[in-house]
Motif scaffolding. Structure first.
Motif, PDB file in Angstrom:
ATOM      1  N   TRP A 170       0.856  -1.185   0.000  1.00 41.65           N
ATOM      2  CA  TRP A 170       0.000   0.000   0.000  1.00 41.65           C
ATOM      3  C   TRP A 170       0.892   1.234   0.000  1.00 41.65           C
ATOM      4  O   TRP A 170       2.045   1.171   0.414  1.00 41.65           O
ATOM      5  N   SER A 171       0.350   2.324  -0.515  1.00 43.90           N
ATOM      6  CA  SER A 171       1.090   3.586  -0.501  1.00 43.90           C
ATOM      7  C   SER A 171       0.889   4.255   0.861  1.00 43.90           C
ATOM      8  O   SER A 171       0.038   3.845   1.648  1.00 43.90           O
ATOM      9  N   SER A 172       1.665   5.297   1.109  1.00 44.87           N
ATOM     10  CA  SER A 172       1.622   5.944   2.419  1.00 44.87           C
ATOM     11  C   SER A 172       0.285   6.663   2.646  1.00 44.87           C
ATOM     12  O   SER A 172      -0.229   7.336   1.747  1.00 44.87           O
ATOM     13  N   TYR A 173      -0.260   6.495   3.853  1.00 43.18           N
ATOM     14  CA  TYR A 173      -1.457   7.265   4.249  1.00 43.18           C
ATOM     15  C   TYR A 173      -1.044   8.631   4.776  1.00 43.18           C
ATOM     16  O   TYR A 173      -1.655   9.649   4.463  1.00 43.18           O
ATOM     17  N   LYS A 174       0.064   8.634   5.551  1.00 37.07           N
ATOM     18  CA  LYS A 174       0.528   9.898   6.166  1.00 37.07           C
ATOM     19  C   LYS A 174       0.976  10.881   5.086  1.00 37.07           C
ATOM     20  O   LYS A 174       0.540  12.016   5.051  1.00 37.07           O
ATOM     21  N   GLU A 175       1.894  10.434   4.249  1.00 34.35           N
ATOM     22  CA  GLU A 175       2.332  11.260   3.099  1.00 34.35           C
ATOM     23  C   GLU A 175       1.521  10.742   1.921  1.00 34.35           C
ATOM     24  O   GLU A 175       2.016   9.965   1.104  1.00 34.35           O
ATOM     25  N   TYR A 176       0.290  11.200   1.856  1.00 29.54           N
ATOM     26  CA  TYR A 176      -0.753  10.500   1.130  1.00 29.54           C
ATOM     27  C   TYR A 176      -0.390  10.162  -0.320  1.00 29.54           C
ATOM     28  O   TYR A 176      -0.035  11.043  -1.112  1.00 29.54           O
ATOM     29  N   GLY A 177      -0.476   8.850  -0.612  1.00 34.82           N
ATOM     30  CA  GLY A 177      -0.276   8.375  -1.978  1.00 34.82           C
ATOM     31  C   GLY A 177       1.175   8.275  -2.412  1.00 34.82           C
ATOM     32  O   GLY A 177       1.442   7.983  -3.570  1.00 34.82           O
ATOM     33  N   LYS A 178       2.112   8.507  -1.470  1.00 38.65           N
ATOM     34  CA  LYS A 178       3.523   8.449  -1.873  1.00 38.65           C
ATOM     35  C   LYS A 178       4.098   7.042  -1.688  1.00 38.65           C
ATOM     36  O   LYS A 178       3.687   6.310  -0.795  1.00 38.65           O
ATOM     37  N   ILE A 179       5.063   6.709  -2.552  1.00 39.10           N
ATOM     38  CA  ILE A 179       5.870   5.497  -2.370  1.00 39.10           C
ATOM     39  C   ILE A 179       7.100   5.916  -1.588  1.00 39.10           C
ATOM     40  O   ILE A 179       7.920   6.688  -2.097  1.00 39.10           O
ATOM     41  N   LEU A 180       7.226   5.459  -0.355  1.00 39.77           N
ATOM     42  CA  LEU A 180       8.347   5.876   0.504  1.00 39.77           C
ATOM     43  C   LEU A 180       9.487   4.862   0.463  1.00 39.77           C
ATOM     44  O   LEU A 180      10.603   5.171   0.863  1.00 39.77           O
ATOM     45  N   SER A 181       9.176   3.626   0.050  1.00 43.05           N
ATOM     46  CA  SER A 181      10.196   2.578   0.051  1.00 43.05           C
ATOM     47  C   SER A 181       9.907   1.580  -1.063  1.00 43.05           C
ATOM     48  O   SER A 181       8.732   1.340  -1.392  1.00 43.05           O
ATOM     49  N   GLN A 182      10.968   1.061  -1.639  1.00 38.97           N
ATOM     50  CA  GLN A 182      10.828  -0.075  -2.554  1.00 38.97           C
ATOM     51  C   GLN A 182      11.831  -1.139  -2.126  1.00 38.97           C
ATOM     52  O   GLN A 182      12.378  -1.873  -2.959  1.00 38.97           O
ATOM     53  N   ASP A 183      12.047  -1.231  -0.825  1.00 37.19           N
ATOM     54  CA  ASP A 183      13.060  -2.109  -0.257  1.00 37.19           C
ATOM     55  C   ASP A 183      12.703  -3.578  -0.525  1.00 37.19           C
ATOM     56  O   ASP A 183      11.753  -4.112   0.049  1.00 37.19           O
ATOM     57  N   LYS A 184      13.494  -4.212  -1.373  1.00 34.52           N
ATOM     58  CA  LYS A 184      13.237  -5.610  -1.765  1.00 34.52           C
ATOM     59  C   LYS A 184      13.385  -6.576  -0.590  1.00 34.52           C
ATOM     60  O   LYS A 184      12.930  -7.723  -0.674  1.00 34.52           O
ATOM     61  N   ASN A 185      14.024  -6.125   0.492  1.00 33.50           N
ATOM     62  CA  ASN A 185      14.162  -7.006   1.656  1.00 33.50           C
ATOM     63  C   ASN A 185      12.817  -7.323   2.296  1.00 33.50           C
ATOM     64  O   ASN A 185      12.726  -8.203   3.135  1.00 33.50           O
ATOM     65  N   TRP A 186      11.770  -6.544   1.912  1.00 35.04           N
ATOM     66  CA  TRP A 186      10.437  -6.810   2.472  1.00 35.04           C
ATOM     67  C   TRP A 186       9.661  -7.834   1.650  1.00 35.04           C
ATOM     68  O   TRP A 186       8.542  -8.213   2.009  1.00 35.04           O
ATOM     69  N   MET A 187      10.217  -8.271   0.513  1.00 31.13           N
ATOM     70  CA  MET A 187       9.535  -9.296  -0.299  1.00 31.13           C
ATOM     71  C   MET A 187       9.468 -10.605   0.504  1.00 31.13           C
ATOM     72  O   MET A 187      10.410 -10.966   1.218  1.00 31.13           O
ATOM     73  N   ILE A 188       8.360 -11.321   0.367  1.00 28.33           N
ATOM     74  CA  ILE A 188       8.205 -12.590   1.084  1.00 28.33           C
ATOM     75  C   ILE A 188       8.894 -13.715   0.306  1.00 28.33           C
ATOM     76  O   ILE A 188       8.563 -13.980  -0.859  1.00 28.33           O
ATOM     77  N   THR A 189       9.851 -14.341   0.969  1.00 33.69           N
ATOM     78  CA  THR A 189      10.665 -15.411   0.387  1.00 33.69           C
ATOM     79  C   THR A 189      10.555 -16.651   1.287  1.00 33.69           C
ATOM     80  O   THR A 189       9.993 -16.578   2.392  1.00 33.69           O
ATOM     81  N   ASN A 190      11.146 -17.739   0.838  1.00 35.65           N
ATOM     82  CA  ASN A 190      11.175 -18.948   1.694  1.00 35.65           C
ATOM     83  C   ASN A 190      11.894 -18.668   3.015  1.00 35.65           C
ATOM     84  O   ASN A 190      11.515 -19.200   4.062  1.00 35.65           O
ATOM     85  N   LYS A 191      12.942 -17.832   2.943  1.00 34.06           N
ATOM     86  CA  LYS A 191      13.701 -17.505   4.165  1.00 34.06           C
ATOM     87  C   LYS A 191      12.799 -16.779   5.164  1.00 34.06           C
ATOM     88  O   LYS A 191      12.849 -17.037   6.368  1.00 34.06           O
ATOM     89  N   LYS A 192      11.960 -15.880   4.662  1.00 31.65           N
ATOM     90  CA  LYS A 192      11.019 -15.162   5.544  1.00 31.65           C
ATOM     91  C   LYS A 192       9.985 -16.139   6.109  1.00 31.65           C
ATOM     92  O   LYS A 192       9.644 -16.089   7.303  1.00 31.65           O
ATOM     93  N   MET A 193       9.467 -17.014   5.241  1.00 36.99           N
ATOM     94  CA  MET A 193       8.431 -17.949   5.691  1.00 36.99           C
ATOM     95  C   MET A 193       8.994 -18.934   6.722  1.00 36.99           C
ATOM     96  O   MET A 193       8.249 -19.450   7.564  1.00 36.99           O
ATOM     97  N   ALA A 194      10.322 -19.178   6.670  1.00 35.32           N
ATOM     98  CA  ALA A 194      10.941 -20.099   7.631  1.00 35.32           C
ATOM     99  C   ALA A 194      10.887 -19.546   9.058  1.00 35.32           C
ATOM    100  O   ALA A 194      11.049 -20.292  10.033  1.00 35.32           O
ATOM    101  N   LEU A 195      10.649 -18.258   9.198  1.00 38.75           N
ATOM    102  CA  LEU A 195      10.552 -17.651  10.540  1.00 38.75           C
ATOM    103  C   LEU A 195       9.195 -17.948  11.193  1.00 38.75           C
ATOM    104  O   LEU A 195       9.017 -17.738  12.384  1.00 38.75           O
ATOM    105  N   THR A 196       8.250 -18.421  10.407  1.00 39.83           N
ATOM    106  CA  THR A 196       6.869 -18.552  10.880  1.00 39.83           C
ATOM    107  C   THR A 196       6.595 -19.942  11.442  1.00 39.83           C
ATOM    108  O   THR A 196       7.455 -20.833  11.406  1.00 39.83           O
ATOM    109  N   ASN A 197       5.364 -20.122  11.898  1.00 45.44           N
ATOM    110  CA  ASN A 197       4.907 -21.419  12.398  1.00 45.44           C
ATOM    111  C   ASN A 197       4.277 -22.190  11.226  1.00 45.44           C
ATOM    112  O   ASN A 197       3.082 -22.456  11.214  1.00 45.44           O
ATOM    113  N   ASN A 198       5.116 -22.520  10.217  1.00 45.57           N
ATOM    114  CA  ASN A 198       4.590 -23.174   8.994  1.00 45.57           C
ATOM    115  C   ASN A 198       3.384 -22.423   8.442  1.00 45.57           C
ATOM    116  O   ASN A 198       2.347 -23.019   8.122  1.00 45.57           O
TER     117      ASN A 198
END
Ligand code: CP
Length: 334
Positions: free
Chosen positions: A257-285
């Motif tokens: 989603w885009s920013s609500y505070k700075e309405y409609g702006k893209i503040l980040s495109q940080d690829k580290n937030w993409m969901i990967t297998n490594k991220k899913m491994a942190l969860t409870n399956n």
């Protein structure tokens, strides 16, 4: 039920989910209910799932369906009151909504934000004017701020797939499952409707609800705090560290989603937030959820979306039954 535009129209959400699951099991049981009734689906923006699933739901109930892409196929619409219509708009929403109400027993409306003015977008002018002028029940097919059919489908999905079965989430009993809504990167400016809506439904469900996003992406607190229902007074837990938030999750719901505070702006495109297998491994399956459409390898990696943990098609199927249970309740009240 008169209109359906948010969780506030849903009544007891546990009961609604149970009824939706009955519709899913016996989809044609109420085939006579919609006989000689017409649903109008009015789109001012594109759609795949909402358009087809709502048509399918109406057909299961025996309704006729009229679909119109008003932005492309109709006259250009004026929404403001008291204006001199000497510009591009040929028809006022008062007449347009009033006329559509002459042809339809229920009207669905999709109208996205324009991202020019937050206050105007958050007033949901188009949806509210259809309610005001059509004279028939109106259902939201996604407004500038909320997407209630999607959220109901998401809650149906969580209820079916939760690891601590307690269908339909008995009040306060049993172990709660942990649901994490995570922001993810995207190249375009997207609305806050899906996360706003998911948040207000999750706050009323029997789950532990966490939202994780980079700083600056805080949602409107009206949707992340609940003042009524089971969780009256409760707020979503906001955690800025995604890895920390994902720990022990039973469901991971990714969405940009885009920013609500700075309405409609893209503040980040940080690829580290993409969901990967490594991220899913942190969860409870955890199961992976997304409302679709989704950008592969931006929001979520192929390895997750193509794996058995992804329940995105299950969610999409449940869009039929979220629409069907709501249409059934409105038809019963006509
Ligand atoms: N999830 C959803 O609403 O999809 P569409 O935009 O394709 O309708």
């Amino acid at each position: 039920m008169k209109h359906f535009t948010s969780v506030n129209d849903a009544g007891d959400i546990d009961k609604l989910v149970l009824e939706a699951l009955i519709e899913k099991k016996f989809p044609f049981a109420n085939k006579e209910l919609g006989r000689n009734k017409t649903l109008g689906l009015i789109f001012l923006n594109p759609s795949l799932r909402t358009r087809l699933s709502t048509q399918r739901a109406a057909q299961n109930l025996g309704m006729d369906v009229i679909v119109m892409n008003l932005d492309k196929e109709g006259w250009s619409i004026e929404t403001k009151d008291g204006v001199v219509m000497d510009g591009a708009a040929a028809e006022h929403i008062k007449e347009a909504a009033g006329v559509i109400g002459q042809y339809c027993d229920i009207i669905g409306v999709r109208s996205f934000p324009k991202f020019q003015n937050r206050g105007e977008d958050y007033s949901n002018e188009v949806l509210n004017k259809f309610i005001q002028y059509s004279g028939v029940p109106v259902i939201s097919l996604e407004s500038a701020t909320l997407h209630p059919f999607q959220s109901l489908a998401d809650l149906i999905t969580i209820t079916e797939l939760r690891p601590h079965p307690s269908i339909p989430s008995p009040r306060g009993e049993g172990k709660k499952c942990k649901v994490v809504l995570t922001w993810a990167p995207h190249p375009k400016i997207l609305p806050q409707a899906v996360p706003n809506s998911f948040s207000e439904w999750m706050l009323r469900a029997n789950v532990d609800f966490v939202i994780t996003h980079p700083e600056g992406y805080e949602l409107d607190s009206r949707f992340t705090s609940s003042h009524s229902g089971r969780s009256g007074g409760a707020s979503a837990k906001i955690i800025y560290n995604q890895d920390e938030a994902l720990k022990g999750a039973d469901f991971v719901y990714a969405k940009n989603w885009s920013s609500y505070k700075e309405y409609g702006k893209i503040l980040s495109q940080d690829k580290n937030w993409m969901i990967t297998n490594k991220k899913m491994a942190l969860t409870n399956n955890a199961k992976f959820m997304h409302c679709l459409p989704v950008r592969r390898n931006m929001v979520v990696a192929d390895e997750v979306l193509d794996s058995p943990v992804s329940v995105v098609l299950h969610q999409a199927k449940n869009r039929i039954y979220s629409a069907q249970v709501v249409l059934k309740k409105i038809l019963q009240s006509l």
